[in-house]
Motif scaffolding. Structure first.
Motif, PDB file in Angstrom:
ATOM      1  N   ARG A  85     -45.517  42.933 -45.366  1.00 46.69           N
ATOM      2  CA  ARG A  85     -44.320  43.612 -45.526  1.00 46.69           C
ATOM      3  C   ARG A  85     -44.824  45.428 -45.582  1.00 46.69           C
ATOM      4  NH1 ARG A  85     -39.787  39.640 -47.947  1.00 46.69           N
ATOM      5  NH2 ARG A  85     -40.483  37.703 -47.033  1.00 46.69           N
ATOM      6  N   GLN A  86     -45.735  45.675 -45.214  1.00 54.35           N
ATOM      7  CA  GLN A  86     -45.730  47.000 -45.264  1.00 54.35           C
ATOM      8  C   GLN A  86     -45.945  47.700 -43.844  1.00 54.35           C
ATOM      9  OE1 GLN A  86     -46.020  49.012 -47.931  1.00 54.35           O
ATOM     10  NE2 GLN A  86     -45.232  47.250 -48.973  1.00 54.35           N
ATOM     11  N   TRP A  87     -45.609  47.030 -42.854  1.00 53.18           N
ATOM     12  CA  TRP A  87     -45.644  47.637 -41.640  1.00 53.18           C
ATOM     13  C   TRP A  87     -44.856  48.889 -41.522  1.00 53.18           C
ATOM     14  CZ3 TRP A  87     -45.684  44.391 -36.514  1.00 53.18           C
ATOM     15  CH2 TRP A  87     -46.450  43.015 -36.684  1.00 53.18           C
ATOM     16  N   GLY A  88     -45.406  50.070 -40.828  1.00 57.04           N
ATOM     17  CA  GLY A  88     -44.702  51.325 -41.085  1.00 57.04           C
ATOM     18  C   GLY A  88     -44.740  51.994 -42.307  1.00 57.04           C
ATOM     19  N   ARG A  89     -45.289  51.254 -43.355  1.00 57.38           N
ATOM     20  CA  ARG A  89     -45.296  52.093 -44.682  1.00 57.38           C
ATOM     21  C   ARG A  89     -46.692  52.264 -45.039  1.00 57.38           C
ATOM     22  NH1 ARG A  89     -40.814  48.604 -44.502  1.00 57.38           N
ATOM     23  NH2 ARG A  89     -38.678  49.838 -44.772  1.00 57.38           N
ATOM     24  N   VAL A 142     -50.459  49.596 -25.751  1.00 58.01           N
ATOM     25  CA  VAL A 142     -50.772  48.573 -24.953  1.00 58.01           C
ATOM     26  C   VAL A 142     -50.213  47.210 -25.705  1.00 58.01           C
ATOM     27  CG1 VAL A 142     -52.568  47.594 -23.736  1.00 58.01           C
ATOM     28  CG2 VAL A 142     -52.562  49.792 -24.169  1.00 58.01           C
ATOM     29  N   ASN A 143     -49.228  46.413 -24.789  1.00 57.72           N
ATOM     30  CA  ASN A 143     -48.696  45.296 -25.429  1.00 57.72           C
ATOM     31  C   ASN A 143     -48.297  44.935 -26.756  1.00 57.72           C
ATOM     32  OD1 ASN A 143     -49.648  44.269 -22.615  1.00 57.72           O
ATOM     33  ND2 ASN A 143     -51.357  43.312 -23.419  1.00 57.72           N
ATOM     34  N   GLY A 144     -47.662  46.265 -27.218  1.00 60.47           N
ATOM     35  CA  GLY A 144     -47.362  46.505 -28.532  1.00 60.47           C
ATOM     36  C   GLY A 144     -45.928  45.804 -28.922  1.00 60.47           C
ATOM     37  N   LEU A 145     -45.826  45.674 -30.045  1.00 58.76           N
ATOM     38  CA  LEU A 145     -44.549  45.274 -30.803  1.00 58.76           C
ATOM     39  C   LEU A 145     -43.569  46.459 -30.768  1.00 58.76           C
ATOM     40  CD1 LEU A 145     -46.901  43.429 -32.415  1.00 58.76           C
ATOM     41  CD2 LEU A 145     -44.947  42.033 -32.964  1.00 58.76           C
ATOM     42  N   THR A 146     -42.347  46.536 -30.629  1.00 58.39           N
ATOM     43  CA  THR A 146     -41.500  47.566 -30.704  1.00 58.39           C
ATOM     44  C   THR A 146     -40.147  47.162 -31.341  1.00 58.39           C
ATOM     45  OG1 THR A 146     -40.430  47.231 -28.738  1.00 58.39           O
ATOM     46  CG2 THR A 146     -42.493  48.029 -28.393  1.00 58.39           C
ATOM     47  N   ASP A 147     -39.829  46.285 -31.256  1.00 53.41           N
ATOM     48  CA  ASP A 147     -38.484  45.700 -31.899  1.00 53.41           C
ATOM     49  C   ASP A 147     -38.801  44.578 -32.881  1.00 53.41           C
ATOM     50  OD1 ASP A 147     -36.059  44.558 -32.541  1.00 53.41           O
ATOM     51  OD2 ASP A 147     -35.113  45.077 -30.645  1.00 53.41           O
ATOM     52  N   LEU A 148     -38.885  44.936 -34.207  1.00 56.58           N
ATOM     53  CA  LEU A 148     -39.245  43.953 -35.303  1.00 56.58           C
ATOM     54  C   LEU A 148     -37.901  42.847 -35.620  1.00 56.58           C
ATOM     55  CD1 LEU A 148     -41.155  46.576 -37.752  1.00 56.58           C
ATOM     56  CD2 LEU A 148     -41.891  45.117 -35.655  1.00 56.58           C
ATOM     57  N   ASP A 172     -37.711  39.592 -44.284  1.00 54.65           N
ATOM     58  CA  ASP A 172     -36.774  38.576 -44.143  1.00 54.65           C
ATOM     59  C   ASP A 172     -35.804  39.170 -43.281  1.00 54.65           C
ATOM     60  OD1 ASP A 172     -33.772  37.684 -44.502  1.00 54.65           O
ATOM     61  OD2 ASP A 172     -35.179  35.950 -45.566  1.00 54.65           O
ATOM     62  N   ARG A 173     -35.432  38.801 -42.128  1.00 52.09           N
ATOM     63  CA  ARG A 173     -34.320  39.625 -41.363  1.00 52.09           C
ATOM     64  C   ARG A 173     -33.058  39.945 -41.709  1.00 52.09           C
ATOM     65  NH1 ARG A 173     -32.601  35.550 -36.568  1.00 52.09           N
ATOM     66  NH2 ARG A 173     -32.652  33.435 -37.729  1.00 52.09           N
ATOM     67  N   PHE A 174     -32.607  38.964 -42.726  1.00 52.16           N
ATOM     68  CA  PHE A 174     -31.280  39.219 -43.213  1.00 52.16           C
ATOM     69  C   PHE A 174     -31.278  40.085 -44.566  1.00 52.16           C
ATOM     70  CE2 PHE A 174     -31.181  34.911 -41.040  1.00 52.16           C
ATOM     71  CZ  PHE A 174     -30.294  35.430 -40.069  1.00 52.16           C
ATOM     72  N   LYS A 175     -32.082  39.724 -45.534  1.00 53.00           N
ATOM     73  CA  LYS A 175     -32.172  40.492 -46.699  1.00 53.00           C
ATOM     74  C   LYS A 175     -32.871  41.902 -46.581  1.00 53.00           C
ATOM     75  CE  LYS A 175     -32.528  36.256 -49.545  1.00 53.00           C
ATOM     76  NZ  LYS A 175     -33.635  35.315 -50.550  1.00 53.00           N
ATOM     77  N   ASP A 176     -33.735  42.020 -45.660  1.00 50.36           N
ATOM     78  CA  ASP A 176     -34.345  43.206 -45.498  1.00 50.36           C
ATOM     79  C   ASP A 176     -34.129  43.837 -44.179  1.00 50.36           C
ATOM     80  OD1 ASP A 176     -35.677  42.630 -47.774  1.00 50.36           O
ATOM     81  OD2 ASP A 176     -37.370  41.281 -46.453  1.00 50.36           O
ATOM     82  N   GLU A 177     -32.978  43.674 -43.593  1.00 53.78           N
ATOM     83  CA  GLU A 177     -32.748  44.133 -41.976  1.00 53.78           C
ATOM     84  C   GLU A 177     -32.793  45.891 -42.167  1.00 53.78           C
ATOM     85  OE1 GLU A 177     -29.069  44.134 -38.872  1.00 53.78           O
ATOM     86  OE2 GLU A 177     -28.875  43.235 -40.647  1.00 53.78           O
ATOM     87  N   SER A 178     -32.199  46.261 -43.145  1.00 53.96           N
ATOM     88  CA  SER A 178     -32.186  47.757 -42.887  1.00 53.96           C
ATOM     89  C   SER A 178     -33.510  48.607 -43.014  1.00 53.96           C
ATOM     90  CB  SER A 178     -31.162  48.362 -43.939  1.00 53.96           C
ATOM     91  OG  SER A 178     -31.598  48.172 -45.375  1.00 53.96           O
ATOM     92  N   ALA A 179     -34.481  47.782 -44.041  1.00 59.06           N
ATOM     93  CA  ALA A 179     -35.896  48.344 -44.123  1.00 59.06           C
ATOM     94  C   ALA A 179     -36.446  48.225 -43.081  1.00 59.06           C
ATOM     95  CB  ALA A 179     -36.407  47.623 -45.376  1.00 59.06           C
ATOM     96  N   ILE A 180     -36.413  47.118 -42.370  1.00 60.63           N
ATOM     97  CA  ILE A 180     -37.176  46.585 -41.194  1.00 60.63           C
ATOM     98  C   ILE A 180     -36.704  47.566 -40.039  1.00 60.63           C
ATOM     99  CG2 ILE A 180     -37.518  44.865 -39.514  1.00 60.63           C
ATOM    100  CD1 ILE A 180     -37.098  42.771 -41.765  1.00 60.63           C
ATOM    101  N   LYS A 181     -35.405  47.798 -39.942  1.00 63.44           N
ATOM    102  CA  LYS A 181     -35.029  48.874 -38.883  1.00 63.44           C
ATOM    103  C   LYS A 181     -35.547  50.224 -39.140  1.00 63.44           C
ATOM    104  CE  LYS A 181     -30.890  46.361 -37.283  1.00 63.44           C
ATOM    105  NZ  LYS A 181     -29.208  46.400 -36.992  1.00 63.44           N
ATOM    106  N   ALA A 182     -35.480  50.493 -40.272  1.00 62.75           N
ATOM    107  CA  ALA A 182     -36.169  51.777 -40.749  1.00 62.75           C
ATOM    108  C   ALA A 182     -37.658  51.949 -40.274  1.00 62.75           C
ATOM    109  CB  ALA A 182     -36.187  52.128 -42.132  1.00 62.75           C
ATOM    110  N   VAL A 183     -38.443  51.128 -39.988  1.00 64.50           N
ATOM    111  CA  VAL A 183     -39.754  51.067 -39.265  1.00 64.50           C
ATOM    112  C   VAL A 183     -39.968  50.361 -38.170  1.00 64.50           C
ATOM    113  CG1 VAL A 183     -40.630  51.431 -41.604  1.00 64.50           C
ATOM    114  CG2 VAL A 183     -40.375  49.145 -40.737  1.00 64.50           C
ATOM    115  N   SER A 184     -38.864  50.149 -37.333  1.00 66.88           N
ATOM    116  CA  SER A 184     -38.730  49.647 -36.154  1.00 66.88           C
ATOM    117  C   SER A 184     -39.006  50.447 -35.033  1.00 66.88           C
ATOM    118  CB  SER A 184     -37.756  48.459 -36.093  1.00 66.88           C
ATOM    119  OG  SER A 184     -38.032  47.757 -34.662  1.00 66.88           O
ATOM    120  N   PRO A 185     -39.818  50.700 -34.298  1.00 64.14           N
ATOM    121  CA  PRO A 185     -39.855  51.845 -32.928  1.00 64.14           C
ATOM    122  C   PRO A 185     -38.590  52.039 -32.264  1.00 64.14           C
ATOM    123  CG  PRO A 185     -41.965  50.816 -33.388  1.00 64.14           C
ATOM    124  CD  PRO A 185     -41.185  50.047 -34.242  1.00 64.14           C
TER     125      PRO A 185
END
Length: 238
Positions: A85-89, A142-148, A172-185
């Protein structure tokens, strides 16, 4: 002959982050253009063994930095799980701080730094361009994840095991939605200030081709410079 050496530094919290620096030669001048090459997984790791990507770039005059950020294997259970849970952090900070350490040493030219990678490394490349837009001159995914959020949604539709894995990795895509979008390219495309190159295998079954298409669309809508190269007949592994 190419020179490949260990490059370690102490993160702000005191954790030692290991990595490797490949240069055109042991006598190569300082202030070199740098390619930051982030590994995939994200629980893979780079070693001092021959690496064809790093060697190719170094043979063409670039320094290549390959950091084993938190979440990488090979340094114990605690180090590997510290990336959850430290992607982008924290994981991205380890890459960023390594680059800044190289700049401080005078080893690389701060105006000529590109970040690249495949799979998770592709995510890290785009995170670099969106979360630290002043640090890099270009980004290559290259073959990267962009939309978490899409990754989590696809995991939920796939299986309970897949969803559990991605929730452990990303959140968690519901509980952590805003935090995930903040690090989603794809959600941060408006922050980009440099050219973006996307490369993706059309038959990739690990990271869907749609991930790069979504990023291309988001960047185009934001008026950014982007090129998507589609590799027809290619899978995730080139």
């Amino acid at each position: 002959t190419l020179a490949r050496t260990e490059f370690d530094y102490a993160a702000p919290d005191g954790t030692t982050i290991h990595g490797y620096l490949t240069k055109p030669s042991a006598q190569a001048a300082e202030n070199l253009p740098l390619i930051v090459l982030a590994h995939g997984g994200p629980a893979n790791r780079d070693t001092q063994a021959f690496d064809w990507w790093a060697s190719f770039y170094a043979a063409n005059g670039y320094a290549v930095y390959q950091p084993n950020f938190r979440g990488s294997s090979g340094y114990g259970y605690d180090f590997r799980t510290a990336g959850r849970r430290q992607w982008g952090r924290l994981m991205q900070d380890d890459i960023t701080n390594g680059v800044r350490a190289l700049i401080k040493e005078g080893a690389v030219d701060p105006a000529r730094i590109c970040i690249a990678g495949a799979s998770y490394g592709g995510y890290a490349a785009l995170a670099g361009a969106t979360l630290t837009p002043d640090l890099y001159a270009c980004s290559i995914s290259v073959n990267g994840l962009t939309d978490l959020m899409a990754v989590l949604g696809e995991g939920a539709r796939s299986s309970e095991y897949s969803l559990a894995y991605w929730q452990t990795q990303i959140g968690d895509r519901f509980k952590d939605e805003s935090a995930i979008k903040a690090v989603s390219p794809v959600e941060q495309a408006d922050k980009v200030r440099v050219p973006i190159l996307l490369i993706h295998g059309k038959d990739d079954t690990v990271v869907p081709y749609s991930q790069s298409k979504r990023m291309e669309g988001a960047l185009e809508r934001a008026g950014k410079t982007v090129k998507l190269i589609t590799l027809n007949g290619e899978d995730h592994w080139l």
